[in-house]
Write a protein that holds these residues in place. Sequence first.
Motif: not given
Length: 268
Positions: A48-65, A98-104, A230-231
């Motif tokens: 299960x990957x927790x990812x920033x909402x701005x990554x929805x389209x790209x990570x969905x594609x990356x997940x399939x690939x 976890x893929x975050x949209x912020x280092x913080x 990401x980590x």
Amino acid sequence: MRRFALTVAALAAVTVAGCSSSPSSAPSGSSTSSPAAASTALPAGSITVFAASSLKETFTQLGKQFQEAHPGDTVKFSFGASSTLATQITSGAPADVFASASPKNMQTVVSAGDASNPQDFAKNTAEVAVPPSNPAKVTSVNDLAKSSVKVALCQPQVPCGVVAAQVFKNTGITVKPVTLQPDVKSVLTQVELGNVDAGVVYVTDVKAAGAKVTGVPIPASDNASTTYPIATISSSKNQSIAQAFVAYVLSPQGQAVLSAAGFQGPST
């Protein structure tokens, strides 16, 4: 008498055969598993990957690939504001990456001991999104300061809210939003529905929305960006799969998907 004896023997044989039947001889397609045994969490090889909402389209594609490149492995996603996801992870939510949209927000997870050695994989910059008809005639970020313009922003603790605040600081304007949304996709939805005249999102969100919105670029001298780290999560029960997914995001194939979506390289 002989015929009677044979009949009794035959009946006895049938009875013994019936008593010796085991549950394993259930008809094909039926299940003898108990409800408890059937209700397992995630199958082996699933993360299960927790990812920033701005990554929805790209990570969905990356997940399939990734799944195509790793037959038998499954990638599930939980998208949301990075600040919210970080809180969920440190509170014990089951995550593998976890893929975050912020280092913080990533640092929050690292400081809690739930992740280590995060790696930057992308960068994103802000853009103003307006409805296609642009009813408020917004032509620059400065127009967002007008009291007549209804603006949607991310909540201040969310990465896209932090970026918007930096843009306004750089521009020297004060913006009073009519709504504060929990994540960037929610801001985008407000614009798409025509509930507001403009919203500050990322360039990738404007691109992903297609004809549903129009983008108003922000000059580079006034714009602000955020870096995506990401980590893997320390408690992951599928570390090898989690690490393989992170490696895929960082690979040329992963970077190509991100670039096509409008993300910049992490060192740009």
